[in-house]
Design a protein around this motif. Structure first.
Motif, PDB file in Angstrom:
ATOM      1  N   ILE A  59       0.849  -1.183   0.000  1.00  0.00           N
ATOM      2  CA  ILE A  59       0.000   0.000   0.000  1.00  0.00           C
ATOM      3  C   ILE A  59       0.889   1.239   0.000  1.00  0.00           C
ATOM      4  N   SER A  60       0.381   2.319  -0.560  1.00  0.00           N
ATOM      5  CA  SER A  60       1.159   3.548  -0.684  1.00  0.00           C
ATOM      6  C   SER A  60       1.210   4.274   0.658  1.00  0.00           C
ATOM      7  N   PRO A  61       2.150   5.222   0.820  1.00  0.00           N
ATOM      8  CA  PRO A  61       2.188   6.021   2.058  1.00  0.00           C
ATOM      9  C   PRO A  61       0.877   6.753   2.314  1.00  0.00           C
ATOM     10  N   GLN A  62       0.235   7.233   1.243  1.00  0.00           N
ATOM     11  CA  GLN A  62      -1.042   7.929   1.411  1.00  0.00           C
ATOM     12  C   GLN A  62      -2.119   6.964   1.918  1.00  0.00           C
ATOM     13  N   GLU A  63      -2.134   5.757   1.365  1.00  0.00           N
ATOM     14  CA  GLU A  63      -3.105   4.753   1.819  1.00  0.00           C
ATOM     15  C   GLU A  63      -2.838   4.360   3.268  1.00  0.00           C
ATOM     16  N   ALA A  64      -1.575   4.279   3.623  1.00  0.00           N
ATOM     17  CA  ALA A  64      -1.225   3.943   5.001  1.00  0.00           C
ATOM     18  C   ALA A  64      -1.728   5.014   5.961  1.00  0.00           C
ATOM     19  N   GLN A  65      -1.569   6.285   5.584  1.00  0.00           N
ATOM     20  CA  GLN A  65      -2.047   7.369   6.439  1.00  0.00           C
ATOM     21  C   GLN A  65      -3.567   7.329   6.583  1.00  0.00           C
ATOM     22  N   GLU A  66      -4.261   7.032   5.494  1.00  0.00           N
ATOM     23  CA  GLU A  66      -5.714   6.927   5.551  1.00  0.00           C
ATOM     24  C   GLU A  66      -6.134   5.768   6.448  1.00  0.00           C
ATOM     25  N   LEU A  67      -5.416   4.664   6.358  1.00  0.00           N
ATOM     26  CA  LEU A  67      -5.709   3.513   7.213  1.00  0.00           C
ATOM     27  C   LEU A  67      -5.483   3.869   8.679  1.00  0.00           C
ATOM     28  N   PHE A  68      -4.409   4.592   8.958  1.00  0.00           N
ATOM     29  CA  PHE A  68      -4.131   5.026  10.326  1.00  0.00           C
ATOM     30  C   PHE A  68      -5.254   5.924  10.850  1.00  0.00           C
ATOM     31  N   ARG A  69      -5.733   6.836   9.983  1.00  0.00           N
ATOM     32  CA  ARG A  69      -6.805   7.741  10.410  1.00  0.00           C
ATOM     33  C   ARG A  69      -8.095   6.978  10.695  1.00  0.00           C
ATOM     34  N   SER A  70      -8.326   5.888   9.966  1.00  0.00           N
ATOM     35  CA  SER A  70      -9.565   5.129  10.159  1.00  0.00           C
ATOM     36  C   SER A  70      -9.611   4.425  11.509  1.00  0.00           C
ATOM     37  N   VAL A  71      -8.459   4.240  12.141  1.00  0.00           N
ATOM     38  CA  VAL A  71      -8.421   3.554  13.431  1.00  0.00           C
ATOM     39  C   VAL A  71      -9.303   4.271  14.445  1.00  0.00           C
ATOM     40  N   ASP A  72      -9.209   5.596  14.502  1.00  0.00           N
ATOM     41  CA  ASP A  72      -9.989   6.353  15.488  1.00  0.00           C
ATOM     42  C   ASP A  72     -11.491   6.222  15.228  1.00  0.00           C
ATOM     43  N   GLU A  73     -11.878   6.281  13.966  1.00  0.00           N
ATOM     44  CA  GLU A  73     -13.296   6.152  13.613  1.00  0.00           C
ATOM     45  C   GLU A  73     -13.832   4.768  13.991  1.00  0.00           C
ATOM     46  N   ILE A  74     -13.066   3.739  13.663  1.00  0.00           N
ATOM     47  CA  ILE A  74     -13.524   2.373  13.937  1.00  0.00           C
ATOM     48  C   ILE A  74     -13.496   2.094  15.433  1.00  0.00           C
ATOM     49  N   LEU A  75     -12.532   2.672  16.142  1.00  0.00           N
ATOM     50  CA  LEU A  75     -12.482   2.513  17.596  1.00  0.00           C
ATOM     51  C   LEU A  75     -13.746   3.093  18.239  1.00  0.00           C
ATOM     52  N   LYS A  76     -14.198   4.244  17.746  1.00  0.00           N
ATOM     53  CA  LYS A  76     -15.427   4.846  18.272  1.00  0.00           C
ATOM     54  C   LYS A  76     -16.630   3.950  17.983  1.00  0.00           C
ATOM     55  N   PHE A  77     -16.663   3.367  16.777  1.00  0.00           N
ATOM     56  CA  PHE A  77     -17.757   2.448  16.449  1.00  0.00           C
ATOM     57  C   PHE A  77     -17.758   1.271  17.422  1.00  0.00           C
ATOM     58  N   ALA A  78     -16.592   0.685  17.653  1.00  0.00           N
ATOM     59  CA  ALA A  78     -16.500  -0.467  18.548  1.00  0.00           C
ATOM     60  C   ALA A  78     -16.915  -0.100  19.966  1.00  0.00           C
ATOM     61  N   SER A  79     -16.552   1.092  20.409  1.00  0.00           N
ATOM     62  CA  SER A  79     -16.924   1.536  21.750  1.00  0.00           C
ATOM     63  C   SER A  79     -18.440   1.685  21.874  1.00  0.00           C
ATOM     64  N   THR A  80     -19.058   2.291  20.870  1.00  0.00           N
ATOM     65  CA  THR A  80     -20.516   2.442  20.883  1.00  0.00           C
ATOM     66  C   THR A  80     -21.209   1.087  20.828  1.00  0.00           C
ATOM     67  N   ASP A  81     -20.668   0.190  20.023  1.00  0.00           N
ATOM     68  CA  ASP A  81     -21.285  -1.121  19.826  1.00  0.00           C
ATOM     69  C   ASP A  81     -21.211  -1.983  21.081  1.00  0.00           C
ATOM     70  N   THR A  82     -20.131  -1.849  21.839  1.00  0.00           N
ATOM     71  CA  THR A  82     -19.921  -2.703  23.012  1.00  0.00           C
ATOM     72  C   THR A  82     -20.279  -2.032  24.331  1.00  0.00           C
ATOM     73  N   GLY A  83     -20.289  -0.708  24.338  1.00  0.00           N
ATOM     74  CA  GLY A  83     -20.462   0.004  25.598  1.00  0.00           C
ATOM     75  C   GLY A  83     -19.183   0.087  26.403  1.00  0.00           C
ATOM     76  N   LEU A  84     -18.073  -0.389  25.848  1.00  0.00           N
ATOM     77  CA  LEU A  84     -16.781  -0.304  26.533  1.00  0.00           C
ATOM     78  C   LEU A  84     -16.155   1.051  26.225  1.00  0.00           C
ATOM     79  N   PRO A  85     -15.752   1.810  27.239  1.00  0.00           N
ATOM     80  CA  PRO A  85     -15.257   3.173  27.011  1.00  0.00           C
ATOM     81  C   PRO A  85     -13.865   3.197  26.392  1.00  0.00           C
ATOM     82  N   ILE A  86     -13.559   4.297  25.714  1.00  0.00           N
ATOM     83  CA  ILE A  86     -12.208   4.547  25.203  1.00  0.00           C
ATOM     84  C   ILE A  86     -11.444   5.309  26.282  1.00  0.00           C
ATOM     85  N   HIS A  87     -10.440   4.706  26.849  1.00  0.00           N
ATOM     86  CA  HIS A  87      -9.645   5.361  27.887  1.00  0.00           C
ATOM     87  C   HIS A  87      -8.475   6.138  27.302  1.00  0.00           C
ATOM     88  N   HIS A  88      -7.988   5.711  26.151  1.00  0.00           N
ATOM     89  CA  HIS A  88      -6.897   6.430  25.487  1.00  0.00           C
ATOM     90  C   HIS A  88      -6.801   5.941  24.046  1.00  0.00           C
TER      91      HIS A  88
END
Length: 496
Positions: A59-88
């Protein structure tokens, strides 16, 4: 026989998540990119190295950066879905195939559970769950290379993303792995899993609780993987407005499909039944368990609640109603291993849970018999040893199981007896009247009391008394009689 499952938990494994995407596409025809694109198999490694292929697309550096940015979005989805809070925030790093292969090889060589892998292999072969000429380590290396995926490492607190798989195809896997990150932030995964483990190596006389720790570990593993599977499915179905909660038919479809494999999963498709079941147990039955908890108790019970009150056996995972009802099965009292096996060196010891007997019955009597009989399991353990000073001797085995009643104990004993014809080159039943081998090659149709077979590895004794079945393989007669007396005396005391 949980050591194999303990070992496998250490490594990134993609098979269940890949299969889920395929089933989701087939079942719902999602047009959204995150679902419609099937995760491809990892490209073949160079035949001369264990690392990256020179033609492998990165994957290209640009794609890697986009993938890195998606982590925060997906982490929020997982937190909402499970009810487990994001501590950091969750650390993230891009990983190459070379690094993943090195990670696998390092742990294969150094991990303390991996050191017991060889012993587990021989015990599984003694039970007939692996072919005698099967090389478990070679198989696992091949399977892990075939199914490698992005993974969360609770030691480094980082999610590892892959530099050779398209970012969009990694996002559902991220939903799964970031659920592990949330579990870790709230409950400390390594500490929580260790609470369900007991090291039997240094214990001369393990307690019933020590033996049960095998089952506790497997049950906890199913919880963490089952929760992550729920989030992966919910994330993948989100574009359709659906979720696992309103698509219960997905659970059975996925459970059935996971044992089939995908066209490119050659190692998995060629695996013995036990390995297929063991590799997918936490994902298949964990998903089923979590779906039942969601249905009966909602999100709080299915996620944070189960960490506070975890299941204690594979029985509770496979039959969630036993967990929900608070069923407690009294542990089986153990013989004095150090005294009874004074002429033997201990090789391995552990629990034989409901999952293990389900696979054993499936292998030798078929899936219908397994489904009918395994719910009647009420406890089991094994003790493997070799005669002192004779490392080349056949592995001796004591296996004791308890059932809901005498009839079910006899049924299981009959299945086990019939397995001898497939597990040994020669297995002849000894007639009780004159103690000479019977020329018949079939096992008894009804097993009550004590029966003996002669094999190329020594005698096999199956003794059924009440709800308890004792199996002694390759043990000398004196030791067998001593253990029989002690085991059945304790079983009678337990019933009274």
């Amino acid at each position: 026989m949980t050591e194999f499952k303990k070992f496998f938990r250490r490594f990134p494994f993609q098979f269940p998540t890949r299969l889920i995407l395929i089933v989701l596409v087939a079942g719902f025809g999602c047009a959204q990119k995150r679902v419609a694109q099937q995760v491809p198999p990892p490209p073949e490694a160079s035949p001369t190295t264990a690392g990256e292929s020179s033609t492998e697309t990165k994957i290209s550096p640009q794609e890697a950066q986009e993938l890195f940015r998606s982590v925060d979005e997906i982490l929020k989805f997982a937190s909402t879905d499970t009810g487990l809070p994001i501590h950091h925030d969750v650390k993230r790093r891009l990983t190459s195939r070379d690094e993943v292969v090195a990670y696998i090889q390092k742990h294969m060589a150094e991990d303390e559970d991996a050191q017991r892998l060889r012993r587990s292999e021989l015990v599984l072969k003694k039970f007939g769950l692996l072919p005698r000429d099967f090389n478990l380590q070679t198989f696992l290396v091949g399977l892990l290379r075939e199914q490698v995926a992005g993974y969360y490492d609770p030691h480094t607190k980082a999610v590892n993303l892959l530099n050779w798989i398209d970012p969009e195809q990694q996002k559902p896997v991220l939903a799964h792995e970031l659920t592990h990150a949330l579990q870790d932030q709230s409950f400390g995964l390594e500490k929580w899993m260790k609470a369900g483990a007991s090291d039997l190596e240094d214990k001369k006389q393990p307690s019933p609780a020590d033996i049960e720790s095998d089952e506790v570990f497997a049950a906890r593993q199913a919880v963490i993987e089952g929760q992550a599977m729920v989030v992966l499915i919910d994330y993948s179905l989100a574009p359709t407005g659906k979720s696992l909660a309103d698509s219960p038919q997905m659970v059975e479809a996925l459970k059935a499909g996971m044992l089939v494999g995908t066209a490119d999963s050659v190692q998995f498709q060629n695996a013995p039944i036990y390995l297929k079941e063991a590799v997918t147990f936490a994902y298949r039955y964990g998903l089923d368990f979590e779906a039942e908890l969601l249905s009966k108790g909602g999100k709080a019970k299915a996620f944070a609640g189960v960490f506070s009150n975890p299941p204690r056996s594979t029985r509770q995972i496979m039959e969630p109603q036993t967990y929900l009802s608070g069923e407690r099965i009294a542990p089986m009292r153990l013989p004095d291993f150090a005294h009874d096996f004074k002429n033997y060196d201990r090789f391995d010891i552990g629990a034989i849970g409901e999952f293990d007997v389900a696979v054993l019955i499936d292998q030798y009597a078929g899936v219908d018999m397994s489904k009918r009989l395994y719910p009647h399991w009420r406890g089991g353990y094994y003790y493997a040893a070799r005669p002192k000073g004779d490392a080349s001797a056949a592995l001796a085995l004591l296996y004791v199981s308890r059932w809901s009643n005498g009839e079910k104990a006899e049924e299981f004993a009959d299945v086990y007896a019939k397995s001898l014809m497939k597990r040994y080159k020669r297995a002849r039943k000894v007639l009780q009247s004159d103690a000479k081998p019977d020329s018949s090659t079939s096992a008894a149709d009804i097993l009550t009391g004590e029966h003996t077979w002669l094999t190329e590895e020594g005698p096999v004794v199956i003794d059924v008394q009440g709800d308890t079945v004792l199996v002694a393989e390759s043990l000398d007669e004196v030791t067998t009689k001593q253990v029989e007396g002690e085991v059945f005396a304790k079983a009678v005391a337990d019933r009274n």
